[in-house]
Design a protein around this motif. Structure first.
Motif, PDB file in Angstrom:
ATOM      1  N   GLN A   1      -1.160  -7.839   5.959  1.00 19.59           N
ATOM      2  CA  GLN A   1       0.272  -7.550   5.867  1.00 19.59           C
ATOM      3  C   GLN A   1       0.581  -6.068   6.052  1.00 19.59           C
ATOM      4  N   GLY A   2      -0.430  -5.268   6.362  1.00 12.92           N
ATOM      5  CA  GLY A   2      -0.201  -3.853   6.636  1.00 12.92           C
ATOM      6  C   GLY A   2      -0.365  -2.932   5.449  1.00 12.92           C
ATOM      7  N   PHE A   3      -0.895  -3.443   4.339  1.00  9.69           N
ATOM      8  CA  PHE A   3      -1.158  -2.597   3.181  1.00  9.69           C
ATOM      9  C   PHE A   3      -2.464  -1.848   3.394  1.00  9.69           C
ATOM     10  N   GLU A   4      -2.566  -0.689   2.784  1.00  8.60           N
ATOM     11  CA  GLU A   4      -3.798   0.093   2.808  1.00  8.60           C
ATOM     12  C   GLU A   4      -4.371   0.137   1.410  1.00  8.60           C
ATOM     13  N   ARG A   5      -5.679   0.035   1.323  1.00 11.29           N
ATOM     14  CA  ARG A   5      -6.326   0.070   0.015  1.00 11.29           C
ATOM     15  C   ARG A   5      -6.355   1.506  -0.504  1.00 11.29           C
ATOM     16  N   SER A   6      -5.793   1.694  -1.686  1.00  7.58           N
ATOM     17  CA  SER A   6      -5.819   2.988  -2.355  1.00  7.58           C
ATOM     18  C   SER A   6      -7.007   3.045  -3.304  1.00  7.58           C
ATOM     19  N   GLN A   7      -7.195   1.980  -4.045  1.00  5.81           N
ATOM     20  CA  GLN A   7      -8.353   1.755  -4.908  1.00  5.81           C
ATOM     21  C   GLN A   7      -8.646   0.268  -4.840  1.00  5.81           C
ATOM     22  N   PHE A   8      -9.707  -0.188  -5.490  1.00  6.70           N
ATOM     23  CA  PHE A   8     -10.139  -1.568  -5.322  1.00  6.70           C
ATOM     24  C   PHE A   8      -9.031  -2.581  -5.597  1.00  6.70           C
ATOM     25  N   SER A   9      -8.216  -2.359  -6.596  1.00  6.90           N
ATOM     26  CA  SER A   9      -7.139  -3.306  -6.919  1.00  6.90           C
ATOM     27  C   SER A   9      -5.756  -2.692  -6.766  1.00  6.90           C
ATOM     28  N   ASN A  10      -5.636  -1.694  -5.905  1.00  6.96           N
ATOM     29  CA  ASN A  10      -4.364  -1.030  -5.649  1.00  6.96           C
ATOM     30  C   ASN A  10      -4.160  -0.883  -4.146  1.00  6.96           C
ATOM     31  N   TYR A  11      -3.066  -1.434  -3.656  1.00  2.07           N
ATOM     32  CA  TYR A  11      -2.769  -1.407  -2.228  1.00  2.07           C
ATOM     33  C   TYR A  11      -1.370  -0.871  -2.009  1.00  2.07           C
ATOM     34  N   LEU A  12      -1.205  -0.010  -0.994  1.00  2.00           N
ATOM     35  CA  LEU A  12       0.064   0.655  -0.704  1.00  2.00           C
ATOM     36  C   LEU A  12       0.576   0.308   0.686  1.00  2.00           C
ATOM     37  N   ARG A  13       1.897   0.305   0.808  1.00  2.00           N
ATOM     38  CA  ARG A  13       2.530   0.110   2.109  1.00  2.00           C
ATOM     39  C   ARG A  13       3.891   0.803   2.100  1.00  2.00           C
ATOM     40  N   LEU A  14       4.220   1.475   3.189  1.00  2.00           N
ATOM     41  CA  LEU A  14       5.521   2.094   3.368  1.00  2.00           C
ATOM     42  C   LEU A  14       6.457   1.061   3.982  1.00  2.00           C
ATOM     43  N   VAL A  15       7.661   0.923   3.416  1.00  2.00           N
ATOM     44  CA  VAL A  15       8.645  -0.028   3.933  1.00  2.00           C
ATOM     45  C   VAL A  15       9.974   0.683   4.149  1.00  2.00           C
ATOM     46  N   ASN A  16      10.786   0.106   5.015  1.00  2.00           N
ATOM     47  CA  ASN A  16      12.072   0.692   5.367  1.00  2.00           C
ATOM     48  C   ASN A  16      13.196   0.003   4.595  1.00  2.00           C
ATOM     49  N   GLY A  17      13.360   0.355   3.342  1.00  2.00           N
ATOM     50  CA  GLY A  17      14.485  -0.122   2.558  1.00  2.00           C
ATOM     51  C   GLY A  17      14.211  -1.353   1.712  1.00  2.00           C
ATOM     52  N   GLN A  18      15.214  -1.690   0.927  1.00  2.00           N
ATOM     53  CA  GLN A  18      15.112  -2.767  -0.058  1.00  2.00           C
ATOM     54  C   GLN A  18      14.885  -4.129   0.580  1.00  2.00           C
ATOM     55  N   GLU A  19      15.544  -4.402   1.689  1.00  2.00           N
ATOM     56  CA  GLU A  19      15.399  -5.710   2.344  1.00  2.00           C
ATOM     57  C   GLU A  19      13.958  -5.930   2.813  1.00  2.00           C
ATOM     58  N   HIS A  20      13.382  -4.910   3.408  1.00  2.00           N
ATOM     59  CA  HIS A  20      11.989  -4.975   3.860  1.00  2.00           C
ATOM     60  C   HIS A  20      11.057  -5.151   2.653  1.00  2.00           C
ATOM     61  N   PHE A  21      11.354  -4.443   1.567  1.00  2.00           N
ATOM     62  CA  PHE A  21      10.577  -4.583   0.333  1.00  2.00           C
ATOM     63  C   PHE A  21      10.620  -6.033  -0.157  1.00  2.00           C
ATOM     64  N   GLU A  22      11.819  -6.602  -0.221  1.00  2.00           N
ATOM     65  CA  GLU A  22      11.969  -7.977  -0.717  1.00  2.00           C
ATOM     66  C   GLU A  22      11.240  -8.987   0.169  1.00  2.00           C
ATOM     67  N   THR A  23      11.258  -8.767   1.465  1.00  2.00           N
ATOM     68  CA  THR A  23      10.535  -9.655   2.389  1.00  2.00           C
ATOM     69  C   THR A  23       9.050  -9.672   2.060  1.00  2.00           C
ATOM     70  N   HIS A  24       8.476  -8.502   1.877  1.00  2.00           N
ATOM     71  CA  HIS A  24       7.049  -8.425   1.554  1.00  2.00           C
ATOM     72  C   HIS A  24       6.758  -8.979   0.164  1.00  2.00           C
ATOM     73  N   ALA A  25       7.653  -8.747  -0.775  1.00  2.00           N
ATOM     74  CA  ALA A  25       7.462  -9.276  -2.131  1.00  2.00           C
ATOM     75  C   ALA A  25       7.440 -10.807  -2.107  1.00  2.00           C
ATOM     76  N   ARG A  26       8.324 -11.415  -1.301  1.00  2.00           N
ATOM     77  CA  ARG A  26       8.327 -12.880  -1.178  1.00  2.00           C
ATOM     78  C   ARG A  26       7.029 -13.388  -0.553  1.00  2.00           C
ATOM     79  N   ARG A  27       6.543 -12.691   0.465  1.00  2.00           N
ATOM     80  CA  ARG A  27       5.284 -13.088   1.101  1.00  2.00           C
ATOM     81  C   ARG A  27       4.127 -13.017   0.111  1.00  2.00           C
ATOM     82  N   ILE A  28       4.113 -11.965  -0.675  1.00  2.00           N
ATOM     83  CA  ILE A  28       3.058 -11.828  -1.685  1.00  2.00           C
ATOM     84  C   ILE A  28       3.168 -12.961  -2.692  1.00  2.00           C
ATOM     85  N   GLY A  29       4.372 -13.232  -3.158  1.00  2.00           N
ATOM     86  CA  GLY A  29       4.591 -14.318  -4.111  1.00  2.00           C
ATOM     87  C   GLY A  29       4.129 -15.665  -3.586  1.00  2.00           C
TER      88      GLY A  29
END
Length: 124
Positions: free
Chosen positions: A53-81
């Motif tokens: 999904q385009g996340f990068e591993r920061s630490q073993f159980s921590n992953y980061l991704r830059l998103v463009n605004g709240q709508e993009h954030f919510e889309t990824h949150a739903r996919r994770i869910g």
């Protein structure tokens, strides 16, 4: 500040400014059981899903991704869910690019220099 030209129905609408307050970081952190072969496989599958999904591993159980605004954030949150493992805890944090810029980092008992934020976004 980065500019992006958007299109609607084939028309150029002009620049949309992407500020450090609109750009957000998603931090997915988790504590998943790995006591059985099944649980280890589920944890691995979840980590691989985040990478896909385009996340990068920061630490073993921590992953980061830059998103463009709240709508993009919510889309990824739903996919994770929709792709959660059967057991364990998953947390999703959001913070602005400006807040990310101010994170204090320590490594090997010394304070690290500020991490430079990306100057360009790759849009897919």
């Amino acid at each position: 500040m980065t500019t992006l030209h958007t299109q609607r129905r084939g028309e150029r609408t002009g620049p949309t400014h992407l500020s450090a307050y609109r750009l957000m970081w998603m931090l997915v952190t988790f504590d998943l059981p790995v006591d059985t072969k099944k649980h280890r496989a589920e944890a691995t599958r979840f980590r691989e899903f985040l990478l896909d999904q385009g996340f990068e591993r920061s630490q073993f159980s921590n992953y980061l991704r830059l998103v463009n605004g709240q709508e993009h954030f919510e889309t990824h949150a739903r996919r994770i869910g929709a792709n959660l493992p059967g057991r364990g805890d998953v947390f999703i944090f959001q913070f602005t690019d400006r807040q990310y810029e101010n994170i204090i980092r320590f490594s090997d008992q010394s304070r690290r220099k500020r991490q430079k934020n990306p100057e360009q976004i790759a849009l897919f």
